[in-house]
Scaffold this active site. Structure first.
Site, PDB file in Angstrom:
ATOM      1  N   PRO A 159      -4.389  -0.610  12.751  1.00 44.23           N
ATOM      2  CA  PRO A 159      -4.500  -0.458  11.299  1.00 44.23           C
ATOM      3  C   PRO A 159      -3.581  -1.412  10.556  1.00 44.23           C
ATOM      4  CG  PRO A 159      -3.116   1.267  12.189  1.00 44.23           C
ATOM      5  CD  PRO A 159      -3.600   0.468  13.374  1.00 44.23           C
ATOM      6  N   ARG A 180       2.840   2.637  -1.922  1.00 41.13           N
ATOM      7  CA  ARG A 180       1.526   3.124  -2.331  1.00 41.13           C
ATOM      8  C   ARG A 180       1.571   3.877  -3.641  1.00 41.13           C
ATOM      9  NH1 ARG A 180      -1.687   5.911   2.413  1.00 41.13           N
ATOM     10  NH2 ARG A 180      -2.621   6.665   0.485  1.00 41.13           N
ATOM     11  N   ASP A 237      -5.872   2.678   3.625  1.00 46.84           N
ATOM     12  CA  ASP A 237      -5.357   2.535   2.267  1.00 46.84           C
ATOM     13  C   ASP A 237      -5.356   1.099   1.738  1.00 46.84           C
ATOM     14  OD1 ASP A 237      -3.339   1.502   3.804  1.00 46.84           O
ATOM     15  OD2 ASP A 237      -1.745   2.705   2.917  1.00 46.84           O
ATOM     16  N   TYR A 284       4.078   2.202   9.253  1.00 47.96           N
ATOM     17  CA  TYR A 284       3.412   2.094  10.547  1.00 47.96           C
ATOM     18  C   TYR A 284       4.473   1.862  11.607  1.00 47.96           C
ATOM     19  CZ  TYR A 284      -1.327   1.862   8.663  1.00 47.96           C
ATOM     20  OH  TYR A 284      -2.514   2.151   8.060  1.00 47.96           O
TER      21      TYR A 284
END
Lengths: 665, 665
Positions: free
Chosen positions: A367, A283, A58, A291
């Site tokens: 990530p 987001r 993302d 995370y």
């Protein structure tokens, strides 16, 4: 897509293609973009029966967004995505109370016109697919797997041959659409009552149930690009290993709509507690991604960690523990997963000048740095334009070697960054009191150290036929801040003919053209005007003492030129006229008329505060004398010099582009 | 779409709908947007078999663009459209030489975040259609004509009845797609090698050849909106005339890619010469539109002017004569036409509270003011939200009367503007020397006089149940520049929870909600914080001495509330926390969490020069004390007062919205 082999009774067909791309994720689609733009005969396959719609990567960094702008769809990203510029680090104070350290904002925040954004990979793939469709009829063939591979190395040097043979098989519906979505965490739960899938993706969903025939095809290819992820089948065929850390980390990741009284739930940041550190990423569509580190394991162990032991409920309680005393819960989970990953990189991103690997196929990492999709897309973009131009005979095949030379060192840097950064999430020993404050400082330090690299503001591409360096650190005297090997820093300009403002990121389209940027300086000054006129005579071929690079090279099929020319002057917009410039800088086309898009002015614009007329200063260029540069099709600086250094410039271009055959007389 | 009438042998079916919209041009689609957003049972028909793709209207004024932003597709307009802000007036000097007077730029250029743009009507319709699709399954039924009309006036007062009966007929392919395109000037010639039709319109083109059955349908409707153009069938059914000028003007218009050495070919402007005055409008895709006056005729004459006597070649030579000594030619003509029009307006835009007319159906004028599409869309938008809310039972039917009261005076103003402006193009007597310079001055004067009106920066909506005026010219003391009856002037704000910046034009979505805007002032000041808390207690219902307007009114189906609350404070962003504000100003939803989108801050933002923290000043509001206002669903100001004037505000809302039935105990 190929013809039945005569006499063969099975469904196997045989076909030829110039470029075969394996994997239609972000890296593969970026490469495919270039095939579409340059009209390369290409195929792109993916084993998944459907594109992704939610979840996955993302993070979008400024340089990636600049590329999107040059490809023409950044307005869609801005419309849907979420900007996250400032970061907060929450750590316990001396009394154990979680406190905010921040917000921290990059001092270079205005270096790019685009800022860090968050938007899920599925949307980015949608935009890429739509853009590819605008340029060609190249379509992703889904539910197709590559099963066997042969490479006839001795044909490698003759570019007209097809040394690669790949057998493709069309998967059955069950194979192409495995039910892992339900164990991994469905991507199709409703968000905002609309579902995670937006209207322009609805058609893709329907394809899921399209009837498929199981058959096979033999494809002969000139080139192959493996963009098939961390477990890359292509990489394995050419025996390139992934090398790196012996430990791997297990992460949980959730995309949820939060129910929490944590003050920074909609701000980028980390939260450190004695039971761990998590990363909070606001987001689009009210979603927040978290995370969550789970544990470190031995990556070389033959028994892989049992991913199914990690559940959504377990991730949630871990977040609750770390956020305490703040509350945390959710009703909507858009997507979640758990995965195991270590820092590893392939020693080479290519095998000879026929086989290339990009994205996760050659570098794996956590990530958490928000870089995976960016690095992968920039890999695909880099090999894409080079290979496309070689495939159509417009560029010298030697440039293919620069792909590994430019991208491999960045993958090493990425791993270095990730080792330091994700390390902060795994260890918890110093998570209290003064040590915790130190931790916050340390995290800020890591972020700041790698910021230029991570945002793509610096790329450190080394000297090569594509990059004529003056020094490693700066540009030539004529343009101190235009460093060959770096991308051109965006400025906003006024169009001379129209008066409208535009960012260079839109102006310098990714259309396959090398571009000469004429920084014409102040053309009101008589002496400077003469210099520009002399340059005009050179470019037009009127000056017979030198060779003009225009119309000298093989164009990409369907395009008129292989070199674009953009002029940017520094005089006040109202004091100069479009027709004051030499014809060759605004060439006349008998159908499309004058090149109104070719002359620009570095001057402020009343109705656009972004257009400040300080571009020359940002680029370190003298406002009177100007300078000249060559941009590669990816907007990286290849060559910089003075307006008179025309022969040197042509030498640079001669080293990269293929000259037109001399007409026989 | 309706059922077969039992026993009837023909193909006639009968059906019911709440709202029938006739005509799917810009006005009709704007009205349809509201039906989609509010979930109204509606139909929209158009006699043309296909939407338009090129040509037609192209001018887009700031207020229209603000509406697009509130509807969520302005980013597409910006991406494709062309901004034209400054105007030049070319007139002969004393020696007869064409000289530039200008550029002239509006002194209010930064009043709106959007500037005048050009983009063809076909693209706007595409964006509207896509937006409607996002909200509902309402689709335009094309190739359908209305043939008979009955209105049972005595049912008018009972809103549950269907007093309107319309017979629809599905046209044959030949009827629905007449060959007039070839005589009028094809809209489908190639531009930029891609054709005038963009990829997202390709599907529409295919529909052209869809098989159609010729059949009829009887539709019973509660309401009808006639958006069927200058020759409106709907208007004729209700015997409303068009009144106005007895003369009509003949215009030629061409969309071409110019081949010319005229210096301002890509700048908005006029060119006056002894042989006439033309209007030059730069557009998207390298196109330029030229408006060319041909002659004035008697509009009441029974013999209409023979339009076929005007050819593309004739228009071209006329332009060449006027532009001389500059050259003018073209190879590409995207679209051209000639038409005859006079200034006329219908005395009423409605018949009772069931039948409404919008757009060209009620006002015709020359295309030269670049206002036609704007006025039409704003008509459609105005009647759209009002009728949609009445149709779903959320608003008092009385508000329907404000449609004519608000829009009719603007049509009169439009005609006044057009009479003065287009007059300058028709007469040529003073086109030389000093008189010509006077002409330039006169044209500037006309433009400046009507600029606020034309750009939609002022609308002059009169006092009504929807507009509680303080005075005609300004807002109350608490907010000098927030004048009831005017649209709210855009400012850019930072979100308190996120720190990101957003224009009010995006924030205040056109979603059918009335909105209370709480200008909370500086909540760091203790006394001010108490005022905000008192307001919170009122809105939450905790203050039992007064009636809160929240949860008091019937919501639009599918929506939770009928009233939105947006808070904008003036304290520095970093010195205030999201959770500092009363709960009711950022309400908690058990699924979607806290209202992070509800608290905003008028403060500058490092990375966004548009976000300057001067919003309170622009609105004329005291930074400490703040103010309060109610915005209608179309972002026009309905009511303004102090934070304490809560009862007055509820009175305003009571006059407009339908109260929920008192629950029986």
């Amino acid at each position: 897509m190929g013809q039945t082999v005569a006499g063969e009774k099975s469904q196997t067909v045989e076909s030829q293609t110039d470029v075969l791309i394996i994997g239609a994720g972000p890296a593969g689609l970026m490469a495919a973009y270039w095939m579409a733009v340059c009209g390369v005969k290409a195929r792109i396959i993916d084993k998944r029966g459907m594109k992704v719609f939610t979840g996955q990567a993302d993070g979008l960094r400024p340089r990636t967004l600049e590329l999107f702008d040059s490809m023409g769809f950044q307005h869609r990203v801005i419309h849907e995505g979420h900007v996250a510029v400032e970061a907060n680090f929450w750590v316990p104070d001396e009394n154990g109370k979680l406190t905010r350290q921040g917000p921290h904002c990059s001092p270079k925040i205005n270096e790019s016109n685009h800022h860090n954004m968050l938007l899920n990979q599925g949307r980015i793939e949608r935009f890429l697919l739509d853009t590819i469709r605008k340029h060609s009829d190249l379509e992703v063939e889904r539910g197709i797997i590559a099963e066997s591979f042969e490479y006839d190395e001795k044909l490698g040097n003759d570019l007209d041959t097809y040394p690669i043979t790949v057998k493709l098989r069309t998967l059955s519906d069950e194979e192409a659409n495995p039910s892992h979505l339900s164990t991994e965490g469905s991507g199709l739960q409703p968000v905002n009552g609309q579902g995670g899938v937006l209207p322009d993706d609805w058609e893709e969903l329907i394809q899921k149930s399209r009837f498929r025939q199981t058959n096979t095809e033999i494809v002969k290819a000139k080139f192959i690009i493996g963009c098939d992820g961390a477990h890359s089948w292509t990489r394995k065929q050419v025996n390139i290993p992934l090398e790196g850390s012996s430990t791997e980390n297990i992460w949980g990741v959730i995309d949820i709509v939060p129910l929490s009284n944590f003050p920074d739930m909609r701000r980028l940041g980390t939260i450190t507690h004695s039971s761990g550190t998590i990363l909070v990423i606001p987001r689009e569509r009210k979603l927040v991604r978290l995370y969550v580190p789970v544990q470190t394991v031995d990556g070389n162990s033959s028994t892989r960690f049992d991913r199914s032991s990690i559940t959504l409920a377990k991730i949630k309680s871990r977040v609750q523990a770390i956020m305490s005393p703040y509350t945390f819960d959710f009703q909507i989970c858009d997507w979640w997963t758990a995965y195991q990953v270590g820092q590893r990189v392939a020693p080479a991103f290519n095998k000879g000048n026929r086989i290339f690997l990009a994205g996760d196929a050659v570098h794996t990492h956590s990530p958490k740095v928000g870089l995976g999709m960016n690095m992968s897309m920039q890999d695909g973009f880099n090999i894409g334009w080079k290979l496309a131009m070689v495939a159509v005979g417009a560029a010298n095949p030697d440039i293919l070697g620069t792909y590994n030379a430019e991208r491999h060192p960045l993958a090493e840097m990425l791993l270095e960054f990730d080792r330091l950064w994700s390390g902060e999430f795994m260890e918890t020993t110093d998570a209290d009191g003064p040590a915790a404050l130190d931790k916050a400082d340390r995290m800020v330090h890591v972020v700041e150290k790698y910021m230029d690299f991570a945002d793509g503001l610096r790329t450190y591409y080394p000297a090569s036929s594509l990059v004529w360096k003056v020094s490693e650190e700066e540009g030539p005297e004529a343009a101190r801040n235009l460093v060959p090997g770096e991308r051109i820093s965006p400025i906003k300009l006024r169009n001379q003919a129209e008066g409208n403002s535009k960012w260079t990121t839109r102006l310098l389209e990714s259309d396959g053209l090398f571009r000469i940027i004429v920084l014409a300086g102040d053309v009101r000054v008589e002496e400077q005007k003469k210099r520009v006129e002399a340059l005009g005579r050179f470019l037009s071929g009127e000056d017979k003492t030198k060779v003009s690079p225009l119309h000298r090279y093989v164009p990409i099929p369907g395009k008129k030129d292989q070199i674009g020319v953009v002029t940017i002057h520094s005089a006040p917009w109202k004091e100069v006229e479009f027709f004051d410039f030499p014809d060759i800088l605004r060439p006349f086309d008998p159908v499309m008329g004058w090149g109104y898009d070719d002359i620009w002015c570095d001057n402020s614009c009343t109705w656009d505060p972004h257009c400040g007329g300080q571009g020359y200063e940002k680029w370190g260029v003298d406002r009177t004398r100007g300078a000249m540069l060559v941009l590669r099709p990816d907007q990286y600086i290849g060559w910089v010099g003075e307006l008179e250094e025309v022969e040197d410039m042509t030498d640079y271009l001669d080293g990269v582009l293929v000259k037109m055959p001399t007409p026989e007389i």
